[in-house]
Design a protein around this motif. Sequence first.
Motif, PDB file in Angstrom:
ATOM      1  N   ASP A 127       0.835  -1.202   0.000  1.00 37.47           N
ATOM      2  CA  ASP A 127       0.000   0.000   0.000  1.00 37.47           C
ATOM      3  C   ASP A 127       0.870   1.253   0.000  1.00 37.47           C
ATOM      4  OD1 ASP A 127      -2.355  -1.444   0.015  1.00 37.47           O
ATOM      5  OD2 ASP A 127      -2.516  -1.463   2.210  1.00 37.47           O
ATOM      6  N   SER A 128       1.922   1.223   0.802  1.00 38.66           N
ATOM      7  CA  SER A 128       2.823   2.370   0.868  1.00 38.66           C
ATOM      8  C   SER A 128       3.501   2.616  -0.471  1.00 38.66           C
ATOM      9  CB  SER A 128       3.875   2.141   1.957  1.00 38.66           C
ATOM     10  OG  SER A 128       4.800   3.199   1.982  1.00 38.66           O
ATOM     11  N   GLN A 129       3.944   1.546  -1.117  1.00 41.90           N
ATOM     12  CA  GLN A 129       4.573   1.679  -2.425  1.00 41.90           C
ATOM     13  C   GLN A 129       3.582   2.221  -3.448  1.00 41.90           C
ATOM     14  OE1 GLN A 129       5.940  -2.292  -3.073  1.00 41.90           O
ATOM     15  NE2 GLN A 129       7.860  -2.017  -1.984  1.00 41.90           N
ATOM     16  N   TYR A 130       2.326   1.763  -3.330  1.00 43.08           N
ATOM     17  CA  TYR A 130       1.295   2.239  -4.258  1.00 43.08           C
ATOM     18  C   TYR A 130       1.075   3.737  -4.092  1.00 43.08           C
ATOM     19  CZ  TYR A 130      -3.330   3.073  -6.214  1.00 43.08           C
ATOM     20  OH  TYR A 130      -4.382   3.599  -6.911  1.00 43.08           O
ATOM     21  N   ASP A 131       1.010   4.190  -2.829  1.00 43.24           N
ATOM     22  CA  ASP A 131       0.790   5.615  -2.581  1.00 43.24           C
ATOM     23  C   ASP A 131       1.942   6.454  -3.121  1.00 43.24           C
ATOM     24  OD1 ASP A 131      -1.627   5.142  -1.382  1.00 43.24           O
ATOM     25  OD2 ASP A 131      -0.830   5.149   0.673  1.00 43.24           O
ATOM     26  N   ARG A 132       3.177   5.987  -2.922  1.00 37.48           N
ATOM     27  CA  ARG A 132       4.326   6.726  -3.436  1.00 37.48           C
ATOM     28  C   ARG A 132       4.297   6.788  -4.952  1.00 37.48           C
ATOM     29  NH1 ARG A 132       7.243   3.943   0.623  1.00 37.48           N
ATOM     30  NH2 ARG A 132       8.118   2.521  -0.941  1.00 37.48           N
ATOM     31  N   LEU A 133       3.942   5.663  -5.589  1.00 35.66           N
ATOM     32  CA  LEU A 133       3.877   5.614  -7.039  1.00 35.66           C
ATOM     33  C   LEU A 133       2.794   6.542  -7.562  1.00 35.66           C
ATOM     34  CD1 LEU A 133       4.787   4.418  -9.704  1.00 35.66           C
ATOM     35  CD2 LEU A 133       3.234   2.491  -9.319  1.00 35.66           C
ATOM     36  N   ARG A 134       1.642   6.533  -6.883  1.00 36.27           N
ATOM     37  CA  ARG A 134       0.550   7.407  -7.308  1.00 36.27           C
ATOM     38  C   ARG A 134       0.952   8.873  -7.182  1.00 36.27           C
ATOM     39  NH1 ARG A 134      -5.766   7.190  -5.228  1.00 36.27           N
ATOM     40  NH2 ARG A 134      -6.478   8.994  -6.463  1.00 36.27           N
ATOM     41  N   GLN A 135       1.671   9.197  -6.102  1.00 37.07           N
ATOM     42  CA  GLN A 135       2.130  10.568  -5.922  1.00 37.07           C
ATOM     43  C   GLN A 135       3.105  10.966  -7.019  1.00 37.07           C
ATOM     44  OE1 GLN A 135       3.943  11.320  -2.131  1.00 37.07           O
ATOM     45  NE2 GLN A 135       4.367  13.473  -2.577  1.00 37.07           N
ATOM     46  N   GLU A 136       4.014  10.055  -7.367  1.00 41.94           N
ATOM     47  CA  GLU A 136       4.962  10.334  -8.447  1.00 41.94           C
ATOM     48  C   GLU A 136       4.243  10.573  -9.769  1.00 41.94           C
ATOM     49  OE1 GLU A 136       7.950   7.111  -8.393  1.00 41.94           O
ATOM     50  OE2 GLU A 136       9.383   8.756  -8.206  1.00 41.94           O
ATOM     51  N   LEU A 137       3.199   9.750 -10.037  1.00 47.56           N
ATOM     52  CA  LEU A 137       2.461   9.913 -11.284  1.00 47.56           C
ATOM     53  C   LEU A 137       1.699  11.232 -11.311  1.00 47.56           C
ATOM     54  CD1 LEU A 137       1.133   6.276 -11.796  1.00 47.56           C
ATOM     55  CD2 LEU A 137       2.859   7.462 -13.148  1.00 47.56           C
ATOM     56  N   GLU A 195       2.589  13.949  -9.746  1.00 44.65           N
ATOM     57  CA  GLU A 195       3.588  14.995  -9.958  1.00 44.65           C
ATOM     58  C   GLU A 195       4.047  15.014 -11.413  1.00 44.65           C
ATOM     59  OE1 GLU A 195       6.619  14.050  -7.203  1.00 44.65           O
ATOM     60  OE2 GLU A 195       5.580  14.882  -5.453  1.00 44.65           O
ATOM     61  N   ALA A 196       4.210  13.817 -11.991  1.00 46.04           N
ATOM     62  CA  ALA A 196       4.632  13.740 -13.388  1.00 46.04           C
ATOM     63  C   ALA A 196       3.602  14.383 -14.300  1.00 46.04           C
ATOM     64  CB  ALA A 196       4.848  12.275 -13.787  1.00 46.04           C
ATOM     65  N   GLN A 245       1.405  16.647 -13.540  1.00 46.58           N
ATOM     66  CA  GLN A 245       1.383  18.092 -13.325  1.00 46.58           C
ATOM     67  C   GLN A 245       2.563  18.776 -14.023  1.00 46.58           C
ATOM     68  OE1 GLN A 245       1.159  19.184  -9.218  1.00 46.58           O
ATOM     69  NE2 GLN A 245       1.339  21.375  -9.602  1.00 46.58           N
ATOM     70  N   LEU A 246       3.769  18.191 -13.885  1.00 48.48           N
ATOM     71  CA  LEU A 246       4.945  18.763 -14.531  1.00 48.48           C
ATOM     72  C   LEU A 246       4.816  18.737 -16.048  1.00 48.48           C
ATOM     73  CD1 LEU A 246       8.003  17.520 -12.469  1.00 48.48           C
ATOM     74  CD2 LEU A 246       7.518  19.880 -13.098  1.00 48.48           C
ATOM     75  N   ILE A 247       4.344  17.611 -16.580  1.00 48.69           N
ATOM     76  CA  ILE A 247       4.223  17.484 -18.026  1.00 48.69           C
ATOM     77  C   ILE A 247       3.181  18.465 -18.561  1.00 48.69           C
ATOM     78  CG2 ILE A 247       3.489  15.920 -19.884  1.00 48.69           C
ATOM     79  CD1 ILE A 247       4.722  13.641 -18.159  1.00 48.69           C
ATOM     80  N   ARG A 248       2.063  18.628 -17.835  1.00 50.17           N
ATOM     81  CA  ARG A 248       1.057  19.600 -18.266  1.00 50.17           C
ATOM     82  C   ARG A 248       1.627  21.016 -18.278  1.00 50.17           C
ATOM     83  NH1 ARG A 248      -2.611  16.389 -15.284  1.00 50.17           N
ATOM     84  NH2 ARG A 248      -2.335  17.721 -13.452  1.00 50.17           N
ATOM     85  N   SER A 249       2.435  21.331 -17.236  1.00 43.69           N
ATOM     86  CA  SER A 249       2.972  22.687 -17.136  1.00 43.69           C
ATOM     87  C   SER A 249       3.987  22.981 -18.226  1.00 43.69           C
ATOM     88  CB  SER A 249       3.627  22.910 -15.765  1.00 43.69           C
ATOM     89  OG  SER A 249       4.793  22.124 -15.639  1.00 43.69           O
ATOM     90  N   HIS A 250       4.619  21.950 -18.802  1.00 40.18           N
ATOM     91  CA  HIS A 250       5.610  22.134 -19.857  1.00 40.18           C
ATOM     92  C   HIS A 250       5.033  21.869 -21.251  1.00 40.18           C
ATOM     93  CE1 HIS A 250       8.352  22.006 -16.477  1.00 40.18           C
ATOM     94  NE2 HIS A 250       9.312  22.449 -17.279  1.00 40.18           N
ATOM     95  N   ALA A 251       3.760  21.464 -21.327  1.00 42.32           N
ATOM     96  CA  ALA A 251       3.159  21.120 -22.613  1.00 42.32           C
ATOM     97  C   ALA A 251       2.724  22.363 -23.369  1.00 42.32           C
ATOM     98  CB  ALA A 251       1.956  20.196 -22.389  1.00 42.32           C
ATOM     99  N   LEU A 282       9.162  12.569 -15.770  1.00 45.58           N
ATOM    100  CA  LEU A 282       9.176  13.219 -14.463  1.00 45.58           C
ATOM    101  C   LEU A 282      10.594  13.476 -13.997  1.00 45.58           C
ATOM    102  CD1 LEU A 282       8.011  14.075 -11.678  1.00 45.58           C
ATOM    103  CD2 LEU A 282       8.080  11.659 -11.037  1.00 45.58           C
ATOM    104  N   HIS A 283      11.424  12.457 -14.038  1.00 41.53           N
ATOM    105  CA  HIS A 283      12.795  12.596 -13.558  1.00 41.53           C
ATOM    106  C   HIS A 283      13.578  13.591 -14.415  1.00 41.53           C
ATOM    107  CE1 HIS A 283      12.205   8.312 -11.838  1.00 41.53           C
ATOM    108  NE2 HIS A 283      11.879   9.229 -10.931  1.00 41.53           N
ATOM    109  N   GLN A 284      13.340  13.572 -15.732  1.00 40.26           N
ATOM    110  CA  GLN A 284      14.039  14.502 -16.609  1.00 40.26           C
ATOM    111  C   GLN A 284      13.632  15.943 -16.315  1.00 40.26           C
ATOM    112  OE1 GLN A 284      13.375  13.795 -20.770  1.00 40.26           O
ATOM    113  NE2 GLN A 284      14.694  15.450 -21.439  1.00 40.26           N
ATOM    114  N   LEU A 285      12.350  16.179 -16.147  1.00 39.08           N
ATOM    115  CA  LEU A 285      11.862  17.533 -15.873  1.00 39.08           C
ATOM    116  C   LEU A 285      12.308  18.002 -14.496  1.00 39.08           C
ATOM    117  CD1 LEU A 285       8.256  17.312 -17.359  1.00 39.08           C
ATOM    118  CD2 LEU A 285      10.164  18.669 -18.226  1.00 39.08           C
ATOM    119  N   GLN A 286      12.317  17.095 -13.522  1.00 38.91           N
ATOM    120  CA  GLN A 286      12.794  17.466 -12.197  1.00 38.91           C
ATOM    121  C   GLN A 286      14.262  17.876 -12.247  1.00 38.91           C
ATOM    122  OE1 GLN A 286      11.748  13.956  -9.931  1.00 38.91           O
ATOM    123  NE2 GLN A 286      10.037  15.007  -8.934  1.00 38.91           N
TER     124      GLN A 286
END
Length: 315
Positions: free
Chosen positions: A5-15, A17-18, A20-26, A48-52
């Motif tokens: 569950d913890s891994q799922y939450d972290r993954l969902r948060q990363e997605l 953020e990804a 949001q970042l991709i939308r802001s650069h689109a 995500l990692h590239q934009l970060q």
Amino acid sequence: MTASDSQYDRLRQELDEAAQLIRSHAGPQERGTGTAPALPLQSLLDQLHQLQAQTEAQNAAPIRLLKHFACTGGTIISKCLAAMPNAVLLSEIDPLSVNHMTTPSKFAPTDLIKQMRYGRQGISDALAVEIFLGGLAPLHAALKRAGQRLILREHSHSHYCTAADWRARPAVQEMLSRDYAVLPLISVRHPMSSFLSLKAAGWIQFAPATLEEYARRYLAFLDDNATCPIVYYEDFVDTPETVLENICRSLELRYDAQSSALVMAIHMSGDSGRSSDEIAARPARDIPDEIAEQSATSPAYAELCKRLRYPPLPG
């Protein structure tokens, strides 16, 4: 909550953020309908990692990078910048240089790259760059915390004016740009004056040792740095304070007109090419007949003078 569950939450948060970042650069079309096919998970994470990384580099304190050929007045300009408030200048930087391997002394207790070059295994360019960037990171961070501004004086001679193939290796700016914002600046001097000084100092390390070959390499240097601002040594010695102020503005350095008085106290690698800290034009060297003839028949030299807006012979 389970580990999954913890891994799922972290993954969902990363997605999230990804996205949001991709939308802001689109662009507008990409943001418009939202009907584009979904990207694979790994593609989203890679973006995500590239934009970060790009955002972190843009927000970080920049590294200033000075570039010039030998015997073009770079030492005195560098000393003046090193004297500016909160400036820290490191001279003759190039992790892929092998020029220092020709000196008799193998004593290098703090130089991991040089020690590896002496070793039986040797070292790849890629690993040398990693060691260079790995050592630079804590230094840059410490200087940033202290409110100091880092300036690197690149050893362009190692890249373009030796037996090494300048096309087969990355430039220092390319290395730095992986992790940092870079503010570059080129300084130049009349190529006839610098070539004669290089010849008199015994520093010609390329073949054939002609003005044409020198100009050909100089043009490659300018081509590789076509977007860099250029400062003329002749302008600097004519109006040093005006040119220094402009350089500081370009490099986002604080300018202090009184700092040039400290130049005498600045010592750095690369002092060997200059006999005085006085900001004044050097006496013109006599041009040997052989070199004058080369200047009249060299296509690369004619192109170099035209590009830098110099007359074929120094006035």
